[in-house]
Design an enzyme around this catalytic site. Structure first.
Site, PDB file in Angstrom:
ATOM      1  N   SER A 113       0.841  -1.199   0.000  1.00  0.00           N
ATOM      2  CA  SER A 113       0.000   0.000   0.000  1.00  0.00           C
ATOM      3  C   SER A 113       0.877   1.250   0.000  1.00  0.00           C
ATOM      4  O   SER A 113       1.978   1.240   0.572  1.00  0.00           O
ATOM      5  CB  SER A 113      -0.866  -0.008   1.261  1.00  0.00           C
ATOM      6  OG  SER A 113      -1.349   1.274   1.545  1.00  0.00           O
ATOM      7  N   GLN A 134       0.591  -0.008  -4.856  1.00  0.00           N
ATOM      8  CA  GLN A 134      -0.679   0.720  -5.003  1.00  0.00           C
ATOM      9  C   GLN A 134      -0.487   2.205  -4.731  1.00  0.00           C
ATOM     10  O   GLN A 134       0.161   2.594  -3.762  1.00  0.00           O
ATOM     11  CB  GLN A 134      -1.718   0.127  -4.028  1.00  0.00           C
ATOM     12  CG  GLN A 134      -3.041   0.864  -3.971  1.00  0.00           C
ATOM     13  CD  GLN A 134      -3.083   1.891  -2.855  1.00  0.00           C
ATOM     14  OE1 GLN A 134      -2.608   1.616  -1.749  1.00  0.00           O
ATOM     15  NE2 GLN A 134      -3.629   3.077  -3.120  1.00  0.00           N
ATOM     16  N   THR A 162      -5.742   3.053  -7.197  1.00  0.00           N
ATOM     17  CA  THR A 162      -7.032   2.984  -6.490  1.00  0.00           C
ATOM     18  C   THR A 162      -7.839   4.231  -6.802  1.00  0.00           C
ATOM     19  O   THR A 162      -7.373   5.354  -6.587  1.00  0.00           O
ATOM     20  CB  THR A 162      -6.789   2.834  -4.978  1.00  0.00           C
ATOM     21  OG1 THR A 162      -6.082   1.608  -4.760  1.00  0.00           O
ATOM     22  CG2 THR A 162      -8.101   2.799  -4.200  1.00  0.00           C
ATOM     23  N   ARG A 171     -15.349   6.456   8.644  1.00  0.00           N
ATOM     24  CA  ARG A 171     -15.296   5.193   9.403  1.00  0.00           C
ATOM     25  C   ARG A 171     -15.668   5.511  10.841  1.00  0.00           C
ATOM     26  O   ARG A 171     -14.874   6.068  11.595  1.00  0.00           O
ATOM     27  CB  ARG A 171     -13.908   4.589   9.313  1.00  0.00           C
ATOM     28  CG  ARG A 171     -13.288   4.770   7.924  1.00  0.00           C
ATOM     29  CD  ARG A 171     -12.887   3.544   7.217  1.00  0.00           C
ATOM     30  NE  ARG A 171     -12.643   3.858   5.812  1.00  0.00           N
ATOM     31  CZ  ARG A 171     -11.433   4.023   5.257  1.00  0.00           C
ATOM     32  NH1 ARG A 171     -10.344   3.882   5.978  1.00  0.00           N
ATOM     33  NH2 ARG A 171     -11.326   4.302   3.965  1.00  0.00           N
ATOM     34  N   LYS A 259      -8.244  -0.161  -9.385  1.00  0.00           N
ATOM     35  CA  LYS A 259      -8.918  -0.816  -8.256  1.00  0.00           C
ATOM     36  C   LYS A 259     -10.058   0.073  -7.773  1.00  0.00           C
ATOM     37  O   LYS A 259      -9.837   1.256  -7.480  1.00  0.00           O
ATOM     38  CB  LYS A 259      -7.903  -1.052  -7.132  1.00  0.00           C
ATOM     39  CG  LYS A 259      -8.506  -1.611  -5.848  1.00  0.00           C
ATOM     40  CD  LYS A 259      -7.398  -2.022  -4.897  1.00  0.00           C
ATOM     41  CE  LYS A 259      -7.925  -2.518  -3.575  1.00  0.00           C
ATOM     42  NZ  LYS A 259      -8.373  -1.449  -2.681  1.00  0.00           N
ATOM     43  N   HIS A 283     -13.633  -1.219  -1.895  1.00  0.00           N
ATOM     44  CA  HIS A 283     -12.681  -0.874  -0.838  1.00  0.00           C
ATOM     45  C   HIS A 283     -13.059  -1.566   0.487  1.00  0.00           C
ATOM     46  O   HIS A 283     -12.909  -1.022   1.572  1.00  0.00           O
ATOM     47  CB  HIS A 283     -12.671   0.647  -0.648  1.00  0.00           C
ATOM     48  CG  HIS A 283     -11.306   1.213  -0.341  1.00  0.00           C
ATOM     49  ND1 HIS A 283     -10.548   1.875  -1.252  1.00  0.00           N
ATOM     50  CD2 HIS A 283     -10.579   1.234   0.802  1.00  0.00           C
ATOM     51  CE1 HIS A 283      -9.417   2.288  -0.697  1.00  0.00           C
ATOM     52  NE2 HIS A 283      -9.407   1.897   0.558  1.00  0.00           N
ATOM     53  N   ARG A 286     -15.322   0.331   2.915  1.00  0.00           N
ATOM     54  CA  ARG A 286     -14.750   1.408   3.736  1.00  0.00           C
ATOM     55  C   ARG A 286     -14.925   2.786   3.100  1.00  0.00           C
ATOM     56  O   ARG A 286     -14.535   3.794   3.666  1.00  0.00           O
ATOM     57  CB  ARG A 286     -13.243   1.156   3.949  1.00  0.00           C
ATOM     58  CG  ARG A 286     -12.975  -0.055   4.796  1.00  0.00           C
ATOM     59  CD  ARG A 286     -11.537  -0.537   4.669  1.00  0.00           C
ATOM     60  NE  ARG A 286     -10.558   0.225   5.430  1.00  0.00           N
ATOM     61  CZ  ARG A 286     -10.321   0.081   6.718  1.00  0.00           C
ATOM     62  NH1 ARG A 286     -11.032  -0.771   7.423  1.00  0.00           N
ATOM     63  NH2 ARG A 286      -9.377   0.781   7.324  1.00  0.00           N
TER      64      ARG A 286
HETATM   65  C1  LIG Z   1      -7.044  -1.774   7.293  1.00  0.00           C
HETATM   66  C2  LIG Z   1      -7.268  -1.605   5.818  1.00  0.00           C
HETATM   67  C3  LIG Z   1      -6.458  -0.722   5.105  1.00  0.00           C
HETATM   68  C4  LIG Z   1      -6.640  -0.564   3.735  1.00  0.00           C
HETATM   69  N1  LIG Z   1      -5.796   0.255   3.041  1.00  0.00           N
HETATM   70  C5  LIG Z   1      -5.914   0.358   1.696  1.00  0.00           C
HETATM   71  C6  LIG Z   1      -4.990   1.127   0.951  1.00  0.00           C
HETATM   72  O1  LIG Z   1      -4.060   1.700   1.490  1.00  0.00           O
HETATM   73  N2  LIG Z   1      -5.179   1.207  -0.387  1.00  0.00           N
HETATM   74  C7  LIG Z   1      -6.190   0.558  -1.038  1.00  0.00           C
HETATM   75  O2  LIG Z   1      -6.319   0.656  -2.261  1.00  0.00           O
HETATM   76  N3  LIG Z   1      -7.064  -0.202  -0.350  1.00  0.00           N
HETATM   77  C8  LIG Z   1      -6.953  -0.317   0.988  1.00  0.00           C
HETATM   78  N4  LIG Z   1      -7.826  -1.114   1.688  1.00  0.00           N
HETATM   79  C9  LIG Z   1      -8.865  -1.843   0.949  1.00  0.00           C
HETATM   80  C10 LIG Z   1      -8.404  -3.244   0.568  1.00  0.00           C
HETATM   81  O3  LIG Z   1      -7.332  -3.207  -0.341  1.00  0.00           O
HETATM   82  C11 LIG Z   1      -9.521  -4.087  -0.062  1.00  0.00           C
HETATM   83  O4  LIG Z   1     -10.056  -3.406  -1.191  1.00  0.00           O
HETATM   84  C12 LIG Z   1     -10.657  -4.476   0.844  1.00  0.00           C
HETATM   85  O5  LIG Z   1     -10.388  -4.340   2.205  1.00  0.00           O
HETATM   86  C13 LIG Z   1     -11.030  -5.910   0.490  1.00  0.00           C
HETATM   87  O6  LIG Z   1     -11.990  -6.404   1.296  1.00  0.00           O
HETATM   88  P1  LIG Z   1     -11.729  -7.445   2.507  1.00  0.00           P
HETATM   89  O7  LIG Z   1     -11.036  -6.676   3.571  1.00  0.00           O
HETATM   90  O8  LIG Z   1     -13.143  -7.814   2.836  1.00  0.00           O
HETATM   91  O9  LIG Z   1     -10.925  -8.602   1.986  1.00  0.00           O
HETATM   92  C14 LIG Z   1      -7.669  -1.285   3.060  1.00  0.00           C
HETATM   93  C15 LIG Z   1      -8.463  -2.178   3.783  1.00  0.00           C
HETATM   94  C16 LIG Z   1      -8.270  -2.349   5.138  1.00  0.00           C
HETATM   95  C17 LIG Z   1      -9.148  -3.324   5.872  1.00  0.00           C
END
Ligand SMILES: Cc1cc2nc3c(=O)[nH]c(=O)nc-3n(C[C@H](O)[C@H](O)[C@H](O)COP(=O)(O)O)c2cc1C
Length: 396
Positions: A113, A134, A162, A171, A259, A283, A286
């Protein structure tokens, strides 16, 4: 946690989540586990997988269960990749390096990330495997450009841009918990953090996690996770359009994935703008609460792309059966985020290796039980015919 206990108590991704919840301070667990606003999309991501039903066959004389897939001309040993997560070093010292090593050993991809707590260069050096990087698109294009140049120099194979993040989702668990790094010393937080003795002890011996990639732009003191997250929110530009993707395309010659695509028309536009792969994603619930579950959006995106580029999906993948369902619909592979964080929180590198192994074993079992010998030959006939409203129509 020793390996035997990990096997016994971490028998599924759900069980690992429970273990992680017990080990982490609530403020840290909720930062990883939570979603935006009412968390409807977060919940729907998992629910939508459960609503898809597999259609097994019997007595097919299956003699093997192959689960490697090809992505950008190279094999992956299992169709599960680790997606980008910022601040993973809050769960385990050098968390990103631990996770990247586990992914390399399992023969899959680790996506670093932009918000990793170790530098992208350190992670690429430490992980002898396939790594992707990313980025976000910033108002100050020089920062995005520099991160891309650094990723190229460090040998990253693919760039993940992304695009569902140009304004930060709210959140609300983080608001309630007063999420800051280190946790703000309110009464509840002190009690909460003090209760997580093992985590506290482990983290006390490690350098304080920061958003290490940003040190060249803001200085070491400007990389505090919570304060830099606020700065980054201001750097994101909600007014950008497809010309921003063209700009990145000019700067990155290797595979470039978008993404955060959910709409088939965006998938068509991505093709026109020279994108090499898509991650159908909300995401992990989120960002836009109320957005469709990724697996519901997948069929229409696949139809739009029509096999021209690989389409990956993430959000709510918790079982090998979920992976098989996504591949049966036509995805090339799945990304996981929270599951690997739960493994990381429980047992560091070994915990992430275990998570990937849980997926591998579950996929294998599903293939045997369903009478399928290779994930590559899965098709929509492996799913019970769903009313159109449940699948493609929801994403049309
Ligand atoms: C703690 C956390 C941090 C994340 N940070 C990023 C990030 O920095 N960049 C990004 O593109 N997605 C980020 N995501 C999203 C994840 O890459 C992903 O799209 C998503 O969490 C997938 O779903 P899952 O957690 O149910 O497997 C983050 C998700 C979580 C839970």
């Amino acid at each position: 946690m020793d390996r035997k206990t990990l096997e016994r108590r971490g028998y599924s991704i759900g069980a690992l989540r429970t273990l992680a919840r017990r080990r982490l301070p609530r403020v840290v667990f909720d930062f990883c586990d939570g979603g935006a606003e009412d968390e409807q999309t977060l919940r729907d991501n998992e629910r939508a997988f459960r609503e898809l039903t597999l259609q097994p066959r019997v007595l097919r004389g299956v003699t093997r269960t192959a689960q490697s897939v090809e992505l950008f001309g190279r094999p992956l040993r299992l169709p599960v990749l680790i997606g980008p997560t910022g601040a993973s070093g809050m769960l385990w010292p050098k968390g990103e390096i631990a996770a990247a090593r586990a992914a390399a050993a399992a023969g899959t991809v680790y996506t670093t990330s932009h918000g990793s707590t170790r530098t992208l260069e350190d992670i690429a050096r430490a992980a002898d495997g396939r790594t992707w990087f990313q980025v976000f698109l910033y108002r100050d294009q020089a920062i995005t450009d520099d991160l891309i140049a650094r990723a190229r120099a460090a040998g990253y194979e693919a760039l993940v841009v992304t695009v569902d993040n140009q304004v930060l989702g709210q959140r609300e668990r983080d608001i309630v918990n007063g999420f800051t790094v280190p946790p703000r010393p309110g009464f509840r937080n002190v009690i909460d953090v003090a209760a997580s003795v093992r985590w506290l002890w482990r983290m006390a011996g490690a350098p304080r996690p920061t958003m290490a990639n940003y040190a060249p732009y803001f200085g070491e003191s400007g990389t505090n996770i919570a304060s830099l997250a606020a700065t980054i929110a201001g750097m994101l530009d909600p007014t950008i359009g497809w010309d921003a993707i063209d700009r990145v395309r000019e700067r990155w010659r290797g595979p470039m994935l978008l993404k955060g695509v959910l709409h088939p028309e965006d998938a068509r536009l991505a093709l026109r703008h020279g994108v090499d792969g898509l991650v159908v994603s909300n995401h992990g619930g989120r960002q836009l609460d109320g957005a469709p579950a990724s697996i519901r959006a997948l069929p229409a995106v696949l139809d739009a792309v029509d096999g021209r580029i690989p389409v990956l999906v993430d959000g709510g993948v918790r079982r090998g059966a979920d992976v098989v369902k996504a591949l049966a619909l036509g995805a090339t592979a799945c990304l996981i985020a929270r599951p690997h964080l739960w493994g990381l929180a429980v047992a560091g590198e070994e915990g992430v290796a275990h998570v990937l192994d849980v997926f591998r074993r579950e996929i294998e079992r599903v293939l045997w039980l369903g009478g399928w010998d290779d994930v590559a030959s899965l098709g929509r006939e492996a799913l019970e015919i769903m009313p159109r409203t449940d699948l493609a129509a929801a994403a049309d």
